[in-house]
Design a protein around this motif. Structure first.
Motif, PDB file in Angstrom:
ATOM      1  N   PHE A 167       0.684   4.058  -2.839  1.00  0.00           N
ATOM      2  CA  PHE A 167       0.556   5.475  -2.506  1.00  0.00           C
ATOM      3  C   PHE A 167       1.630   6.301  -3.211  1.00  0.00           C
ATOM      4  CE2 PHE A 167       1.490   9.222   0.013  1.00  0.00           C
ATOM      5  CZ  PHE A 167       0.232   9.768   0.157  1.00  0.00           C
ATOM      6  N   LEU A 207      -4.805   4.745   0.961  1.00  0.00           N
ATOM      7  CA  LEU A 207      -5.108   5.274   2.293  1.00  0.00           C
ATOM      8  C   LEU A 207      -6.302   4.576   2.926  1.00  0.00           C
ATOM      9  CD1 LEU A 207      -4.517   9.089   1.798  1.00  0.00           C
ATOM     10  CD2 LEU A 207      -3.138   7.485   3.106  1.00  0.00           C
ATOM     11  N   LYS A 208      -7.283   4.213   2.131  1.00  0.00           N
ATOM     12  CA  LYS A 208      -8.463   3.539   2.691  1.00  0.00           C
ATOM     13  C   LYS A 208      -8.189   2.097   3.082  1.00  0.00           C
ATOM     14  CE  LYS A 208     -11.555   6.705   2.639  1.00  0.00           C
ATOM     15  NZ  LYS A 208     -12.115   7.183   3.889  1.00  0.00           N
ATOM     16  N   ARG A 209      -7.285   1.434   2.385  1.00  0.00           N
ATOM     17  CA  ARG A 209      -7.017   0.023   2.644  1.00  0.00           C
ATOM     18  C   ARG A 209      -5.813  -0.217   3.541  1.00  0.00           C
ATOM     19  NH1 ARG A 209      -9.749  -3.819  -0.405  1.00  0.00           N
ATOM     20  NH2 ARG A 209     -11.107  -2.895  -1.954  1.00  0.00           N
ATOM     21  N   MET A 244      -3.907   6.955  -4.596  1.00  0.00           N
ATOM     22  CA  MET A 244      -3.631   7.395  -3.224  1.00  0.00           C
ATOM     23  C   MET A 244      -4.835   7.156  -2.327  1.00  0.00           C
ATOM     24  SD  MET A 244      -1.180  10.756  -3.498  1.00  0.00           S
ATOM     25  CE  MET A 244      -2.461  11.830  -4.025  1.00  0.00           C
ATOM     26  N   HIS A 245      -6.028   7.400  -2.845  1.00  0.00           N
ATOM     27  CA  HIS A 245      -7.248   7.173  -2.061  1.00  0.00           C
ATOM     28  C   HIS A 245      -7.389   5.695  -1.706  1.00  0.00           C
ATOM     29  CE1 HIS A 245     -11.322   7.767  -0.656  1.00  0.00           C
ATOM     30  NE2 HIS A 245     -11.698   6.766  -1.434  1.00  0.00           N
ATOM     31  N   ILE A 246      -7.158   4.824  -2.676  1.00  0.00           N
ATOM     32  CA  ILE A 246      -7.255   3.385  -2.418  1.00  0.00           C
ATOM     33  C   ILE A 246      -6.222   2.965  -1.379  1.00  0.00           C
ATOM     34  CG2 ILE A 246      -6.870   1.120  -3.463  1.00  0.00           C
ATOM     35  CD1 ILE A 246      -8.114   2.283  -6.040  1.00  0.00           C
ATOM     36  N   LEU A 273      -4.633  10.371  -7.916  1.00  0.00           N
ATOM     37  CA  LEU A 273      -5.472  10.636  -6.746  1.00  0.00           C
ATOM     38  C   LEU A 273      -6.277   9.401  -6.358  1.00  0.00           C
ATOM     39  CD1 LEU A 273      -6.750  14.243  -7.547  1.00  0.00           C
ATOM     40  CD2 LEU A 273      -5.021  13.558  -5.870  1.00  0.00           C
ATOM     41  N   LEU A 274      -6.737   8.648  -7.351  1.00  0.00           N
ATOM     42  CA  LEU A 274      -7.471   7.420  -7.080  1.00  0.00           C
ATOM     43  C   LEU A 274      -6.564   6.379  -6.417  1.00  0.00           C
ATOM     44  CD1 LEU A 274     -10.128   5.793  -7.486  1.00  0.00           C
ATOM     45  CD2 LEU A 274      -9.129   4.997  -9.628  1.00  0.00           C
ATOM     46  N   TYR A 305       0.824  -1.209   0.000  1.00  0.00           N
ATOM     47  CA  TYR A 305       0.000   0.000   0.000  1.00  0.00           C
ATOM     48  C   TYR A 305       0.859   1.260   0.000  1.00  0.00           C
ATOM     49  CZ  TYR A 305      -3.930  -3.044   0.895  1.00  0.00           C
ATOM     50  OH  TYR A 305      -4.885  -4.012   0.780  1.00  0.00           O
ATOM     51  N   SER A 320       0.067  11.811  -9.714  1.00  0.00           N
ATOM     52  CA  SER A 320      -0.664  13.057  -9.512  1.00  0.00           C
ATOM     53  C   SER A 320       0.240  14.270  -9.705  1.00  0.00           C
ATOM     54  CB  SER A 320      -1.315  13.076  -8.127  1.00  0.00           C
ATOM     55  OG  SER A 320      -0.351  13.031  -7.111  1.00  0.00           O
TER      56      SER A 320
END
Length: 67
Positions: free
Chosen positions: A7, A61-63, A57-59, A54-55, A3, A14
């Protein structure tokens, strides 16, 4: 570890996309309107790196597991 790598890849994407979009803003003083500018950047592949990054990084951070 995976992860964090996702990131960092997303962060790099980005940055590349954002810098490209800002660089293309130099066309605005040359006479392009905002509509033409948006149409131009949506037709350029390298500008899609910003939302993809951005997608990612979002994935990541959420996982990422919270310890």
């Amino acid at each position: 570890m995976g992860y964090m790598f996702l990131f960092l890849i997303g962060f790099g994407f980005s940055i590349m996309g954002g810098v490209t979009i800002i660089a293309y803003m130099n066309f605005l003083p040359a006479g392009l309107s905002w509509g033409e500018y948006i149409s131009f950047i949506t037709s350029r592949v390298e500008c899609y790196f910003l939302p993809i990054g951005l997608l990612f990084m979002h994935i990541a951070l959420k996982r990422y597991p919270n310890h």
